[in-house]
Structure formats: C-alpha cells, structure tokens
Design an enzyme around this catalytic site. Structure first.
Site, PDB file in Angstrom:
ATOM      1  N   ASN A   2       7.367  -3.531   7.817  1.00 14.78           N
ATOM      2  CA  ASN A   2       8.279  -2.390   7.846  1.00 14.78           C
ATOM      3  C   ASN A   2       7.892  -1.402   8.959  1.00 14.78           C
ATOM      4  O   ASN A   2       6.805  -1.472   9.530  1.00 14.78           O
ATOM      5  CB  ASN A   2       8.247  -1.688   6.484  1.00 14.78           C
ATOM      6  CG  ASN A   2       9.371  -0.709   6.303  1.00 14.78           C
ATOM      7  OD1 ASN A   2      10.431  -0.825   6.935  1.00 14.78           O
ATOM      8  ND2 ASN A   2       9.168   0.286   5.452  1.00 14.78           N
ATOM      9  N   SER A   7       9.937   2.605  -1.578  1.00 19.10           N
ATOM     10  CA  SER A   7      11.063   3.350  -2.137  1.00 19.10           C
ATOM     11  C   SER A   7      12.182   3.512  -1.117  1.00 19.10           C
ATOM     12  O   SER A   7      13.377   3.443  -1.460  1.00 19.10           O
ATOM     13  CB  SER A   7      10.594   4.725  -2.631  1.00 19.10           C
ATOM     14  OG  SER A   7       9.611   4.593  -3.634  1.00 19.10           O
ATOM     15  N   ASP A  35      10.497   0.189  13.889  1.00 16.70           N
ATOM     16  CA  ASP A  35      11.020   1.159  14.863  1.00 16.70           C
ATOM     17  C   ASP A  35       9.917   2.060  15.409  1.00 16.70           C
ATOM     18  O   ASP A  35       9.998   2.565  16.535  1.00 16.70           O
ATOM     19  CB  ASP A  35      12.121   1.998  14.219  1.00 16.70           C
ATOM     20  CG  ASP A  35      11.658   2.664  12.920  1.00 16.70           C
ATOM     21  OD1 ASP A  35      11.121   1.950  12.049  1.00 16.70           O
ATOM     22  OD2 ASP A  35      11.837   3.893  12.776  1.00 16.70           O
ATOM     23  N   GLY A  47     -30.113   9.159 -43.674  1.00 12.23           N
ATOM     24  CA  GLY A  47     -30.631   8.703 -44.963  1.00 12.23           C
ATOM     25  C   GLY A  47     -29.995   7.410 -45.435  1.00 12.23           C
ATOM     26  O   GLY A  47     -30.099   7.068 -46.620  1.00 12.23           O
ATOM     27  N   GLY A  94     -23.567   6.094 -40.627  1.00  7.28           N
ATOM     28  CA  GLY A  94     -23.888   7.501 -40.420  1.00  7.28           C
ATOM     29  C   GLY A  94     -24.878   7.634 -39.277  1.00  7.28           C
ATOM     30  O   GLY A  94     -25.377   6.646 -38.728  1.00  7.28           O
ATOM     31  N   SER A 132       0.828  -1.197   0.000  1.00  4.95           N
ATOM     32  CA  SER A 132       0.000   0.000   0.000  1.00  4.95           C
ATOM     33  C   SER A 132       0.870   1.258   0.000  1.00  4.95           C
ATOM     34  O   SER A 132       2.090   1.202   0.209  1.00  4.95           O
ATOM     35  CB  SER A 132      -0.936  -0.004   1.210  1.00  4.95           C
ATOM     36  OG  SER A 132      -1.922   1.001   1.079  1.00  4.95           O
ATOM     37  N   SER A 165     -23.643   1.859 -36.875  1.00  3.86           N
ATOM     38  CA  SER A 165     -22.298   1.318 -36.605  1.00  3.86           C
ATOM     39  C   SER A 165     -21.352   2.436 -36.164  1.00  3.86           C
ATOM     40  O   SER A 165     -20.457   2.835 -36.906  1.00  3.86           O
ATOM     41  CB  SER A 165     -21.743   0.593 -37.834  1.00  3.86           C
ATOM     42  OG  SER A 165     -21.881   1.326 -39.014  1.00  3.86           O
TER      43      SER A 165
END
Length: 636
Positions: free
Chosen positions: A170, A43, A173, A478, A473, A37, A547
């Site tokens: 992690n 990093s 401490d 049409g 179209g 998370s 379409s």
C-alpha cells in the site's frame, strides 16, 4: 459531496426489486480480513472499497466529509478510515483498536470484511477477526516494508487456516510507484512466507487513499499485469465446494422437540452432504442409525450440503444431545481426551499450566488443563524458544487434556472440529484460541479398567460416607492444628480417615515442586487426585493446604462425587497470622529471602461460599474441631 459514490434509494426504484433481491440472495459470500502493522492503511482500504462500491448513503458521505475536515488525517481530503474507525479512541489516536465488520456487495459477490487492529497489544482482536475469514489481505506500507507485526499477522492467518492471502503493498503513491521497491518487498515477504509454510500469495501494488488498482487498473503502474483487488476478491475460489467433498460432519447445537411426535437434531453442517437413508454415527457414543428426514423452515430436503442449517431426524431412538457430532457412519472423526495444540494466548494474565479452563470446541464444552508449553514461537525467526508459560499475544505449542473425551479432527482437516477457545472458569473471559494438531497416542491406548469392588462397597465395609475435608487459609491460620484435632475425634469414633498435610506431602509426592503459581497449581492437582483415590477406597480424607486459588479448589471439588467435597475456610486476619508466624516464614518473606509467599507477594483468594467457616479470632482450635465434626456428621 460526490453523488456518484453515494447510494440513493432512487437508484433501485426503476428496477425489479424482487428480481434484484433474489439475485442478491444467491450470490456467494466471501469473508475476509485486512491485517498488518499499525498505519499500513487497513481502515483506509476498507473505506475505499465501501466508497467505490457505492455502499455509502448520502447522509453518511456528508458526515464523512465533515468528520474528515474535523478529525481526519488527510489534510481536509476524505479520510476513508473514518468509515471504519468508529470508537472515539480510534478517531482520536488515528488507529484501529477493536475489530470492525462491514458489509458490501458487487454484482458478482457479497462480502463481509473485518478491519483488524495493527498494534501488537490488540493482536487478540486480530485472531477474533481471522477465525471466520476465507481470505486475508496483508497490508504493507511501501515505505517501511515487512515489519514484525506483518510477520505476526501472517503467522496467525496461516495458523487459523486462511489459505487465500493477498499481499497488498500500500501507499505506492508515496514512493512514486517504484517497481523495484515493490519487487524487493515481495521478495522479502516470499522468503518469510516460505519459512512458515505459506505455499502461495497474490502480490498487488495499491494505494487505498488514491484508489490505485482497487476497483480499476491504475495508469501509474503499467508494469503490473495482475488483477485489481476487487476483481481478485470477486473470483477467488471459496472453500464451500471443498467442504462438500469431505466426509459428513454436523455438531449438534440443539435437540428440537416441539411436541411428543417430533424429535430432531439441529445444527450447521460443517462438511459433506447428507440425504434420507444415509447411515450416520453419533459421537462420542458411537451409536449408529439412518436418516429419516432432513427438515428446514422451507420444507424437507432431499440433500443437504455443507453450510446449511438443518434439523436431522433419525430412524432410531438413540441418545444424542447438544455437543455430540453426527457423522458419516463409515468415516467418523476421532474421539480423544489428550492432544497437542498450538495456542495463541489472549489474556493479560499468563498461562498457568495445570489450571483448569473451559475448552469450547464446536458445541462441546469440557474442562481442560494445559501442560507447560513445549516451546514458544518467535514470529520473526520462527525459532522455538524454551518457556514455562505464555504471556499476552504469545504463540506456543503445548499438550492439553480434557476431563472427558471430545470429538475432534486436526485443524488442518477441519476448522470446525479442530479449532477451540479456552475460557477462564471464574471470570468467563476468553484467554486463548487454539488449534488441535493430533491426539496423543497414550489417549488412544489407555482405557478404564472395570473393577468388581465399587467405591460404594468400600464405603459400606467401613460403614461411613466418604468425604474430603478441605482446609484452606493463610499460613499460620491453624489449619494443620485443627485438622489434626478433627482426625483425632473421628478416630475415637471409629471412623476411617487419612490426613494429607501440605508440608508432609512436599517431603515426598510433591518434593519436585516449588512455590511459583504454576507449581502451587500442580501441587493441589496432585493432592486432589490422591484424595479422590482415597474417597474411592471409602475414606474420610482430611487435607490441610493453603491452596490459595479458587480455581484449583474448584478443580478438586469437580473431581469428587456431589456432596463429598467440604470446603473449610480457616479464616485468620493476615496481621494475626503474621503475629503468630510459628515457622518464621512471614519474617523471611518480609526480609525478601522467601519469594512467592501467600499474603505477602502472592495472593490468597478466600472462599466465596465455603461449607464451613471458622473464625479463629472467635473459636479455639478445640472448639473449631468439635464444630467441624458435628457438621460433618450432619453432612453424612
């Protein structure tokens, strides 16, 4: 600045450089990722590994100390995360966004580590980093315990086949190195891991910032009897030995033909071993031969193993090209065109079932479509949720089909021949990553039946060239009117035609479909298949469909023989189409009683290069029909 942790060129000056480089060259390489998370310290941990392994130059260390004072998050102390978070946005926000790769080495092994982002919105970047990893370090903030993103990343790591997992609890401490808290987190995670099929993991109490149990054992955790993180990374078994024990597989990446006297097939060996004289089978064709030579830059090999890039020469001149797979003759992989797969959706736009995407697996690239998902996976509870699509970062299981058979193995057996990506055909963006489970039984039981009367014979009997006139179209442009006039003219010319009208088809064949994007796509796919069968019968097929999506019109074009698909854009401005509104549909859409109406609340993607363009503000329906017939005869 601490010079003991900075790499200096003089460190190597007294050594035998050639011996050092040779020893370094033959070290094994471990690829691993850090995940978990946001703010779990991924990093920072990588920065600590680089720092403690003396992989930072003096000037880099000086810059790190300056950056730590300026933008660091550790109150002026060295902020190790800045060694990895290189994007300006990452430093400003104190988070990881992109995947960052870093190389470092110890006396025992070389490493490539990928720092993957913790935010859910960047989960797709985590999948990218995990796709090539041998090991995953799942970090958990000791103060927070197992979180949703912890479960998501663990599920993804398991999904992509990472077998070696480290659970790094992690920031010990910050909780006073509380053993009971550590044990509770490990127990919580173990219960979740068991539920998703993770057989084993290695838990460790660490502090990336302070350095507890990273490279040396910490006096702050005397109750911990396991290895340090670096010791575990140096000794964890790699998959290369297991890959060599499996049957031979090599996807062909390139046909190497520098001159008329040499022809070889180049690629990276995915599994197994191979030597001159071994029998091989080329798939999907199934042709067999034997190996005559195995060529490399450094000379011919008597034996090649998984992980090596080689050029294979065969004793026989058989057809083999990029995308084919060279395999052990007696134990080849499978070939199929329909599969069940797990998908991780990585695009902002949701999955559209039925839409064609490019599927890339090893060196094979084919067109593929995904059916509506069977279910979506809830990463917290592992519950199977009903769904019709997949949104960004969703994980689901679905069936998919390809336009031609591909060589594959289940992902559980081979990451190389079981893992794939899906690519949008228009934007060329990667939209999903996936793993194949198995081929569908029907893909093995269905075969093309050879027919005595060919499509050419059908067309010759009618004395015409088959074609598809695809009118597209806006509603009210049409299309149907012009299409009907075109068929009347062709009928008077003794041409064999059939008109597929959008409304008429929805009374029967597509009666079960609505007007969502997914249903529109399936509507066009079905019509395309019918049109293709009709062209096989030698007919001139006339279709009149809105379409609205380019991808689906391209899907139908790809179904047809070259030159048989003629796209006709009946171009009418939206305002004019709405003014005409012969069926009153625009009025309903504006009133909110008709959803997903093209031009109002659903997009229309106009053709970019249609074969015929009809501007209805300039041409009458009769003029347009005459122009189309004349151009059709020109195409024919």
């Amino acid at each position: 600045m601490d010079p003991d942790h900075a790499y200096q060129p003089s460190d190597l000056a007294a050594q035998d450089i050639d011996a050092y480089l040779l020893r370094h060259q033959h070290k094994s390489l471990l690829r691993f990722i850090t995940c978990g998370s946001v703010d779990d310290g991924k990093s920072t941990l990588i920065g600590r590994l680089l720092y403690d392994s003396k992989m930072i130059f003096e000037d880099q260390l000086a810059a790190l100390e300056a950056d730590s004072r300026r933008v660091g998050t550790q109150g002026g102390a060295i902020d190790f995360a800045l060694l990895v978070d290189g994007l300006a946005a990452e430093r400003e926000q104190g988070i990881t966004i992109d995947v960052a790769y870093r190389f470092f080495a110890t006396d025992a092994r070389k490493f490539i580590v990928a720092d993957t982002p913790g935010h859910e919105q960047y989960t797709r970047n985590m999948v990218t980093g995990a796709s090539t990893a041998d090991l995953a370090i799942i970090l958990i903030d000791a103060r927070k315990g197992v979180l949703t993103q912890t479960r998501r990343h663990s599920t993804l790591a398991h999904l992509v086949g990472i077998r070696n997992l480290v659970l790094a609890v992690n920031k010990m401490d910050l909780i006073g190195y509380d053993r009971a808290r550590f044990n509770a987190i490990v127990a919580d995670y173990a219960a979740f891991a068991k539920s998703i099929g993770i057989a084993a993991f290695t838990p460790m109490p660490i502090s990336g910032f302070v350095g507890d149990n990273i490279t040396t054992r910490s006096a702050n955790t005397p109750w911990y009897e396991g290895p340090t993180l670096i010791a575990h990374l140096e000794t964890v078994p790699l998959d290369t030995v297991a890959d060599q024990a499996r049957p031979f597989r090599m996807p062909v990446q390139w046909v190497n033909r520098p001159n008329l006297d040499f022809r070889g097939f180049s690629g990276l060996i995915a599994s197994g071993t191979l030597g001159p004289g071994d029998a091989i089978r080329v798939l999907p064709s199934g042709r067999t031969s034997t190996v005559s030579r195995i060529v490399t830059f450094d000379g011919d090999l008597d034996r090649a193993v998984a992980g090596q890039s080689v050029t294979i020469c065969l004793a026989d001149e058989i057809d083999c090209s990029r995308g084919d797979v060279i395999a052990a003759a007696g134990n080849p992989p499978q070939v199929a065109d329909q599969f069940e797969a797990t998908l991780v959706w990585m695009a902002d736009e949701p999955l559209l079932p039925g839409r064609p995407y490019w599927l890339k697996l090893a060196a094979q690239t084919v067109s593929a479509s995904v059916q509506a998902p069977k279910y979506q996976l809830n990463v917290n509870t592992q519950e199977h949720l009903a769904t019709k699509t997949l949104e960004l970062n969703a994980i689901g299981v679905a069936n998919l089909s390809t336009d031609k058979p591909i060589v594959f193995e289940p992902y559980a057996d081979s990451r190389d021949l079981g893992g794939f990506i899906l690519i949008d055909k228009l934007s060329h963006a990667t939209v999903a990553a996936g793993t194949l489970h198995f081929s569908l039984r029907r893909s093995q039981n269905l075969h093309w039946q050879a027919l005595d009367i060919s499509r050419e014979a059908h067309a010759g009997l009618k004395n015409q060239r088959p074609a598809v006139l695809w009118f597209t179209g806006l509603s009210g442009a049409g299309k149907s009117s012009i299409a009907n006039l075109v068929e009347r003219q062709l009928h008077r010319m003794n041409r064999h035609t059939f008109l597929l009208d959008g409304d008429n088809v929805r009374h029967g064949l597509n009666k079960d479909l609505g007007f969502t994007e997914a249903d529109r796509i399936e509507n066009i796919r079905r019509v395309g298949e019918v049109a293709r069968l009709m062209t096989d019968a030698g007919l001139i097929v006339i279709t009149a469909f809105i379409s609205p999506f380019r991808a689906e019109r391209q899907l139908v074009r790809d179904m047809m023989a070259p030159g048989e698909f003629i796209e006709i854009h009946v171009d009418t401005p939206l305002a004019e189409a709405e003014r005409r509104d012969p069926k009153g549909l625009y009025k309903k859409a504006r009133a909110g009683t008709l959803a997903n109406f093209t031009g109002i609340d659903s997009p229309y993607e106009a053709p970019l290069a249609p074969e015929i363009h009809i501007d209805t503000t300039v041409l009458s329906a009769e003029q347009a029909a005459h122009l189309i017939v004349q151009q059709l005869l020109g195409f024919a």
